[in-house]
Design an enzyme around this catalytic site. Structure first.
Site, PDB file in Angstrom:
ATOM      1  N   TRP A 105     -24.653 -28.376 -48.051  1.00  0.00           N
ATOM      2  CA  TRP A 105     -24.202 -28.662 -46.677  1.00  0.00           C
ATOM      3  C   TRP A 105     -25.390 -29.012 -45.798  1.00  0.00           C
ATOM      4  O   TRP A 105     -25.317 -29.928 -44.965  1.00  0.00           O
ATOM      5  CB  TRP A 105     -23.434 -27.479 -46.098  1.00  0.00           C
ATOM      6  CG  TRP A 105     -22.145 -27.229 -46.800  1.00  0.00           C
ATOM      7  CD1 TRP A 105     -21.791 -26.107 -47.491  1.00  0.00           C
ATOM      8  CD2 TRP A 105     -21.013 -28.119 -46.894  1.00  0.00           C
ATOM      9  NE1 TRP A 105     -20.524 -26.252 -48.010  1.00  0.00           N
ATOM     10  CE2 TRP A 105     -20.028 -27.469 -47.656  1.00  0.00           C
ATOM     11  CE3 TRP A 105     -20.750 -29.401 -46.411  1.00  0.00           C
ATOM     12  CZ2 TRP A 105     -18.794 -28.045 -47.954  1.00  0.00           C
ATOM     13  CZ3 TRP A 105     -19.525 -29.989 -46.702  1.00  0.00           C
ATOM     14  CH2 TRP A 105     -18.564 -29.313 -47.459  1.00  0.00           C
ATOM     15  N   ASP A 175     -25.829 -24.131 -38.428  1.00  0.00           N
ATOM     16  CA  ASP A 175     -24.497 -24.185 -39.029  1.00  0.00           C
ATOM     17  C   ASP A 175     -24.172 -22.772 -39.522  1.00  0.00           C
ATOM     18  O   ASP A 175     -24.804 -22.268 -40.446  1.00  0.00           O
ATOM     19  CB  ASP A 175     -24.513 -25.193 -40.191  1.00  0.00           C
ATOM     20  CG  ASP A 175     -23.174 -25.302 -40.916  1.00  0.00           C
ATOM     21  OD1 ASP A 175     -22.251 -24.523 -40.609  1.00  0.00           O
ATOM     22  OD2 ASP A 175     -23.053 -26.184 -41.799  1.00  0.00           O
ATOM     23  N   LYS A 199     -13.304 -20.353 -42.724  1.00  0.00           N
ATOM     24  CA  LYS A 199     -13.900 -19.363 -43.618  1.00  0.00           C
ATOM     25  C   LYS A 199     -13.774 -17.945 -43.056  1.00  0.00           C
ATOM     26  O   LYS A 199     -13.274 -17.074 -43.725  1.00  0.00           O
ATOM     27  CB  LYS A 199     -15.344 -19.736 -43.919  1.00  0.00           C
ATOM     28  CG  LYS A 199     -15.370 -20.880 -44.936  1.00  0.00           C
ATOM     29  CD  LYS A 199     -16.488 -21.837 -44.827  1.00  0.00           C
ATOM     30  CE  LYS A 199     -16.221 -23.035 -45.740  1.00  0.00           C
ATOM     31  NZ  LYS A 199     -17.052 -24.180 -45.433  1.00  0.00           N
TER      32      LYS A 199
HETATM   33  C1  LIG Z   1     -17.495 -25.394 -45.521  1.00  0.00           C
HETATM   34  C2  LIG Z   1     -18.804 -25.723 -44.891  1.00  0.00           C
HETATM   35  C3  LIG Z   1     -19.033 -26.943 -44.247  1.00  0.00           C
HETATM   36  C4  LIG Z   1     -17.994 -28.043 -44.198  1.00  0.00           C
HETATM   37  O1  LIG Z   1     -16.965 -27.675 -43.364  1.00  0.00           O
HETATM   38  P1  LIG Z   1     -15.748 -28.629 -43.008  1.00  0.00           P
HETATM   39  O2  LIG Z   1     -15.062 -27.833 -41.959  1.00  0.00           O
HETATM   40  O3  LIG Z   1     -14.955 -28.813 -44.260  1.00  0.00           O
HETATM   41  O4  LIG Z   1     -16.285 -29.907 -42.503  1.00  0.00           O
HETATM   42  C5  LIG Z   1     -20.250 -27.140 -43.654  1.00  0.00           C
HETATM   43  N1  LIG Z   1     -21.210 -26.207 -43.675  1.00  0.00           N
HETATM   44  C6  LIG Z   1     -21.036 -25.024 -44.298  1.00  0.00           C
HETATM   45  C7  LIG Z   1     -22.132 -24.015 -44.301  1.00  0.00           C
HETATM   46  C8  LIG Z   1     -19.833 -24.753 -44.921  1.00  0.00           C
HETATM   47  O5  LIG Z   1     -19.638 -23.571 -45.533  1.00  0.00           O
END
Ligand SMILES: *Cc1c(COP(=O)(O)O)cnc(C)c1O
Length: 366
Positions: A105, A175, A199
């Site tokens: 990511w 993030d 999540k």
């Molecule tokens: C799941 C995830 C993403 C992507 O998320 P989306 O909502 O599917 O765009 C980005 N960064 C991290 C750390 C993730 O766990």
């Protein structure tokens, strides 16, 4: 298995939600708080929905101790859209930004930003399959960078920063998709925090952004309106129709966390859950965790047997026992147990019990 029985879902996301929250929502699904309508049907300008939105923001502010000079936004497009929104809005002076690449990511975030400016990889652990978090210091970043970007919890590789990098005066963008609300954080260390909800927060469809006010308002004129944070901040996330139902569910999750002792209580429970599982793995003769001990994630526990066929057998037999989605990410294989806030200790206990049995039954095969 009885088809009315719920399974333990170890998916990386979307993932388990608290059962009591879903049950209480189900009770008011067609008629919310005597309004005669479902939240799914209601105008986002109605007083009922405005209260839902205000409560969600107020409770999130309280849970994370978000300072006054930060805006909270409820956006769409997932963390993935944040990869470009961050660059569009924050490459505001030198158009330089430094990224720490600790997983897939983080790498995607850097690649997306490179469409808009001069992106430098300040550090990476890619050469060792992202099994650790590099130690980065202020000197590792360009002093004139517009921002530094990190990925706090690496969902696929099962790592988490054991520290918050010091970036001096350069704003830190983070993030937190797979760890927000799982542990206490000091928001004031960051210029911007973003997280997809699916999540640890609620259903897919809403993305949280927490942004220091002085960073708003630098998007170039050509920026699509929706992608300018200032538009959302100035309009209380109601510039256009927000993802109403997803925000409602997230808001109910916030209320539950508040009722049950806040983020500190969750952090304690998450530490206990993760410790139990890692301790078992470390003591096992069959399973092994490939991640550096100091950088292990509390949310995504990655493990392997060392034998691909056996890994496959593991995830398949686990499913038959009601332990779902234990396969590692398709890019690395092995196993991964995502144990977010809503995974109860009973799920950890059942998983460990299953791992013990599997080990006995398959001894000598790994
Ligand atoms: C799941 C995830 C993403 C992507 O998320 P989306 O909502 O599917 O765009 C980005 N960064 C991290 C750390 C993730 O766990």
């Amino acid at each position: 298995m009885d088809n009315r029985e719920r399974v333990f879902n170890f998916s990386a996301g979307p993932s388990m939600l608290p059962l009591d929250v879903m049950e209480s929502i189900a009770g008011s699904l067609t008629n919310y708080a005597g309004s005669g309508q479902s939240v799914m049907e209601m105008s986002h300008r109605s007083k009922e929905f405005e209260a839902i939105m205000n409560d969600a923001e107020t409770n999130l502010r309280e849970l994370l101790g978000i300072p006054e000079n930060y805006k909270v936004m409820f956006l769409q497009g997932g963390a993935t859209l944040q990869f470009s929104m961050v660059a569009l809005n924050l490459l505001r002076k030198t158009k330089k930004a430094d990224y720490v690449v600790t997983g897939a990511w983080a790498k995607k975030a850097a690649q997306e930003a490179a469409k808009f400016g001069d992106i430098r990889i300040a550090a990476t652990s890619e050469q060792s399959t992202f099994t650790y978090i590099p130690t980065v210091k202020r000197e590792d970043f360009r002093g004139d960078a517009d921002y530094v970007h990190i990925t706090f919890n690496n969902t696929i590789y099962g790592t988490h920063y054991p520290y918050v990098p010091d970036t001096g005066d350069v704003p830190l963008v983070c993030d937190m998709s797979s760890c927000i609300l799982s542990e206490e954080i000091d928001v004031s260390r960051y210029g911007l925090i973003y997280a997809g909800a699916q999540k640890n927060v609620g259903p897919a469809g809403v993305t949280l952004a927490i942004m220091r006010e002085d960073l708003l308002g630098f998007a170039p004129k050509s920026t699509p309106t929706y992608l300018d944070y200032k538009i959302h901040a100035d309009n209380g996330s109601m510039y256009n129709t927000p993802p109403c139902f997803a925000i409602f569910v997230a808001g109910e999750v916030f209320k539950k966390i508040k009722r049950e002792g806040g983020v500190a209580a969750l952090e304690k429970a998450n530490n206990e859950k993760a410790k139990k599982l890692y301790d078992f793995i470390d003591g096992s003769a069959m399973f092994r965790c490939p991640v550096a001990e100091k950088d292990r994630s509390l949310m995504n526990v990655v493990f392997v047997t060392g034998d691909e066929g056996l890994d496959k057998k593991f995830t398949q037999t686990a499913k038959a026992e009601g332990l779902y989605n234990l396969a590692g990410h398709r890019s690395i294989g092995g196993m991964r147990a995502s144990i977010y806030n809503a995974m109860p200790m009973a799920g950890i206990d059942k998983l460990i019990g299953f791992m013990k049995e599997f080990e006995v039954e398959n001894r000598g095969q790994a």
